[in-house]
Design a protein around this motif. Structure first.
Motif, PDB file in Angstrom:
ATOM      1  N   VAL A 164     -13.380   3.978  15.573  1.00  0.00           N
ATOM      2  CA  VAL A 164     -12.185   4.261  16.364  1.00  0.00           C
ATOM      3  C   VAL A 164     -11.560   2.908  16.683  1.00  0.00           C
ATOM      4  O   VAL A 164     -12.228   2.030  17.233  1.00  0.00           O
ATOM      5  N   GLY A 165     -10.300   2.715  16.339  1.00  0.00           N
ATOM      6  CA  GLY A 165      -9.644   1.420  16.507  1.00  0.00           C
ATOM      7  C   GLY A 165      -9.331   1.049  17.945  1.00  0.00           C
ATOM      8  O   GLY A 165      -9.550  -0.083  18.360  1.00  0.00           O
ATOM      9  N   ASP A 166      -8.863   1.977  18.742  1.00  0.00           N
ATOM     10  CA  ASP A 166      -8.430   1.714  20.106  1.00  0.00           C
ATOM     11  C   ASP A 166      -9.623   1.647  21.057  1.00  0.00           C
ATOM     12  O   ASP A 166     -10.496   2.518  21.034  1.00  0.00           O
ATOM     13  N   ASP A 167      -9.667   0.590  21.914  1.00  0.00           N
ATOM     14  CA  ASP A 167     -10.802   0.395  22.822  1.00  0.00           C
ATOM     15  C   ASP A 167     -11.040   1.571  23.766  1.00  0.00           C
ATOM     16  O   ASP A 167     -12.175   1.987  23.965  1.00  0.00           O
ATOM     17  N   LYS A 168      -9.976   2.096  24.380  1.00  0.00           N
ATOM     18  CA  LYS A 168     -10.151   3.218  25.318  1.00  0.00           C
ATOM     19  C   LYS A 168     -10.644   4.459  24.592  1.00  0.00           C
ATOM     20  O   LYS A 168     -11.515   5.162  25.090  1.00  0.00           O
ATOM     21  N   GLN A 169     -10.082   4.722  23.434  1.00  0.00           N
ATOM     22  CA  GLN A 169     -10.536   5.873  22.657  1.00  0.00           C
ATOM     23  C   GLN A 169     -11.967   5.671  22.167  1.00  0.00           C
ATOM     24  O   GLN A 169     -12.739   6.616  22.080  1.00  0.00           O
ATOM     25  N   ARG A 170     -12.314   4.430  21.857  1.00  0.00           N
ATOM     26  CA  ARG A 170     -13.665   4.124  21.388  1.00  0.00           C
ATOM     27  C   ARG A 170     -14.687   4.469  22.470  1.00  0.00           C
ATOM     28  O   ARG A 170     -15.690   5.126  22.202  1.00  0.00           O
ATOM     29  N   GLU A 171     -14.415   4.029  23.706  1.00  0.00           N
ATOM     30  CA  GLU A 171     -15.362   4.326  24.780  1.00  0.00           C
ATOM     31  C   GLU A 171     -15.484   5.829  24.994  1.00  0.00           C
ATOM     32  O   GLU A 171     -16.590   6.339  25.185  1.00  0.00           O
ATOM     33  N   GLU A 172     -14.388   6.568  24.944  1.00  0.00           N
ATOM     34  CA  GLU A 172     -14.424   8.025  25.098  1.00  0.00           C
ATOM     35  C   GLU A 172     -15.263   8.649  23.993  1.00  0.00           C
ATOM     36  O   GLU A 172     -16.047   9.557  24.233  1.00  0.00           O
ATOM     37  N   LYS A 173     -15.090   8.153  22.780  1.00  0.00           N
ATOM     38  CA  LYS A 173     -15.849   8.680  21.638  1.00  0.00           C
ATOM     39  C   LYS A 173     -17.338   8.388  21.804  1.00  0.00           C
ATOM     40  O   LYS A 173     -18.178   9.243  21.519  1.00  0.00           O
TER      41      LYS A 173
END
Length: 173
Positions: free
Chosen positions: A83-92
């Motif tokens: 996942v490229g985006d940091d916020k989306q990465r943490e959610e994932k």
């Protein structure tokens, strides 16, 4: 329904032993509803009371030895998460860890290991977030596999690495 003495994986808590299955004598609790009393494997001073029929938190049986062996054999083929985006990465990462599934934990571990190697190669440190989720995924995976394979949790990383190296050596013959 699980049995007293069995090990289960309970939500984010990880591996727990079922200490008892009983009704609770408490105000506002139905006297006929059965509850599991769970003891987290690495927090033995804690107790969790959860209804036998609850569907709020994922609870499943710990892998058998055969399932654990098969899982380790599959590790090289389990895909990473990207996942490229940091916020989306943490959610994932959160979502994947919460799944309670070993294959998902492995995906997080593989992803964070590769990410760590890339950051080091670029002269950067690993992020606190990456370290946090790597620790969580490893803790969950190694706790479960240690019960299944009857190997101390502290030796699981080395055991898995050795098994994968053995498989690689056999394939290259």
């Amino acid at each position: 329904m699980f049995e007293k003495g069995e090990y289960v994986v309970y939500g984010n808590t990880g591996v727990c032993r079922i200490e008892d299955i009983t009704t609770l004598d408490m105000k506002d609790v139905s006297g006929s509803r059965l509850y599991y009393i769970l003891i987290p494997r690495h927090q033995r001073e804690s107790k969790i009371f959860t209804p036998v029929d609850s569907e709020k938190t994922v609870m499943r049986a710990v892998l058998t030895k055969a399932e654990a062996d098969a899982l380790i054999n599959d590790i090289p083929d389990i895909e990473e998460l990207w996942v490229g985006d940091d916020k989306q990465r943490e959610e994932k990462y959160k979502e994947t860890i919460r799944s309670g599934e070993c294959r998902d934990w492995i995906r997080v571990i593989k992803t964070l290991y590769v990410r760590k190697q890339r950051r080091i190669a670029q002269g950067k440190k690993t992020t606190v977030m990456d370290e946090k989720y790597l620790r969580m995924a490893e803790d969950n995976l190694y706790s479960e596999l240690s019960v299944s394979l009857e190997i101390p949790k502290e030796q699981m990383q080395e055991y898995i690495t050795d098994r994968i190296l053995e498989m690689d050596a056999q394939e290259s013959k």
